[in-house]
Design a protein around this motif. Sequence first.
Motif, PDB file in Angstrom:
ATOM      1  N   THR A  41       0.823  -1.208   0.000  1.00  0.00           N
ATOM      2  CA  THR A  41       0.000   0.000   0.000  1.00  0.00           C
ATOM      3  C   THR A  41       0.855   1.256   0.000  1.00  0.00           C
ATOM      4  N   HIS A  59     -10.396   0.853  -1.983  1.00  0.00           N
ATOM      5  CA  HIS A  59     -10.326  -0.534  -1.562  1.00  0.00           C
ATOM      6  C   HIS A  59     -11.184  -1.349  -2.528  1.00  0.00           C
ATOM      7  N   ASN A  75     -12.931  -4.030  -2.261  1.00  0.00           N
ATOM      8  CA  ASN A  75     -14.242  -4.397  -1.743  1.00  0.00           C
ATOM      9  C   ASN A  75     -15.239  -3.244  -1.892  1.00  0.00           C
ATOM     10  N   ASP A  83      -6.676  -1.329  -3.657  1.00  0.00           N
ATOM     11  CA  ASP A  83      -5.982  -1.925  -2.526  1.00  0.00           C
ATOM     12  C   ASP A  83      -6.742  -3.170  -2.079  1.00  0.00           C
ATOM     13  N   GLU A  84      -5.995  -4.209  -1.652  1.00  0.00           N
ATOM     14  CA  GLU A  84      -6.580  -5.460  -1.153  1.00  0.00           C
ATOM     15  C   GLU A  84      -7.471  -6.121  -2.205  1.00  0.00           C
ATOM     16  N   ARG A 108     -19.267   0.262   6.181  1.00  0.00           N
ATOM     17  CA  ARG A 108     -18.708   1.388   5.443  1.00  0.00           C
ATOM     18  C   ARG A 108     -19.347   2.711   5.860  1.00  0.00           C
ATOM     19  N   ASP A 146     -11.479  -3.761   8.258  1.00  0.00           N
ATOM     20  CA  ASP A 146     -11.045  -3.276   6.942  1.00  0.00           C
ATOM     21  C   ASP A 146     -11.659  -1.917   6.626  1.00  0.00           C
ATOM     22  N   GLU A 147     -12.946  -1.769   6.886  1.00  0.00           N
ATOM     23  CA  GLU A 147     -13.611  -0.500   6.577  1.00  0.00           C
ATOM     24  C   GLU A 147     -13.129   0.620   7.498  1.00  0.00           C
ATOM     25  N   ASN A 186      -9.645   1.606   6.238  1.00  0.00           N
ATOM     26  CA  ASN A 186      -9.652   2.330   4.967  1.00  0.00           C
ATOM     27  C   ASN A 186     -10.051   3.789   5.137  1.00  0.00           C
TER      28      ASN A 186
END
Length: 363
Positions: free
Chosen positions: A49, A70, A72, A117-118, A261, A296-297, A300
């Motif tokens: 990253t 991201h 997702n 990313d990811e 999110r 993750d959210e 980010n």
Amino acid sequence: MQVLADNLKHYRPPVLSPAKSQAVWYSPWTIKETPKGIYLYGDVGSGKTMLMDLFLDVVSGGKKHKNRVHFNAFMLDFHNKIHLWRQNPAAKKLGQDSAVDALVGDILRESPLLCFDEFQVTNIADAMLLGRLFNNLWSKGAVLVATSNRPPDDLYRGGIQRESFLPFIEKLKTNCIIHCLDSTIDYRLLNEKIRDIYYHGPKPKEHLDRIWDQLTECREGEPLVLQLLGRSLTIPVHFRGLARCSFEELCNQPLGPADFRIIAETFHTLILDDIPKLGPGVTRANEARRFITLIDELYNQKVKLVCSAACPPEDIFPREVDEKGKNEVSFGDEEIFAFNRVVSRLHEMQSKAYLESKHVLKM
């Protein structure tokens, strides 16, 4: 990456006219051949990253890049756009392929450079859509730069109808330079740690109560109802951008990426009570997957996390001992990579550098 950055300074895909392109690095003359993108993969904390961020600083002159997201979040947004597109009466008779074709132009008008990313594929809906989507993007001159924990050949491994996904992998390897960044060091762990925001000691509720009082000047807070895709999500306690929830309220409920999110976009700080050890049972598996998505959210959006837990980050996802005495993670391959990523991020989220980073506000 420097070669790609140099090529992008003079590249404009043929699908876009100069008037419609908003990319900040274009010059008046163009390179006709589409530059190859880059797919970086490796262990968590290996610097993927960071390299992408440095690359974007060069190609965009330090300005925020619209198509750097991201993966997702990108797929969630794209599925939502397909849903909205189908609400048009004229589109109802057309199939999903027509929706993809119509939406690709909008993506490229933002920028022909897509930075994800990811990059990972964990469900059949994404797997079946990616081939059509990226074939369309690449045919119109898109350039992909992506980071992932997995090499291309391991994407969607073990997934339903994976044979239908394999052509996408070959296209990915054709259109991107594949580079491995494996490292035995997670450099994010080298940052200075701030004490007690990840707390696994005695009297955890009292500890988080004290932090709440310090951050809110002893205010009680009140519930907040967030609106999302025609339904509501209630945050039990909030005060001026600070939210407080329990693990049970977020990860043992039927919530998904869109819910987490909007939480991450709305609040700059989350106080999370009572993270347990997550075992191998079906219920715990679902909780573990939601917790992975939540972290993750939060990460980010640079949300600051204050939490209490039953154990250190390394022990949240326990290993089972099988009959032969070998330690095996009691989840699938995709979860193994995700566990390692979450543990690394929980450490980084305690660092001074992370705590000083700016919250990514809802656009």
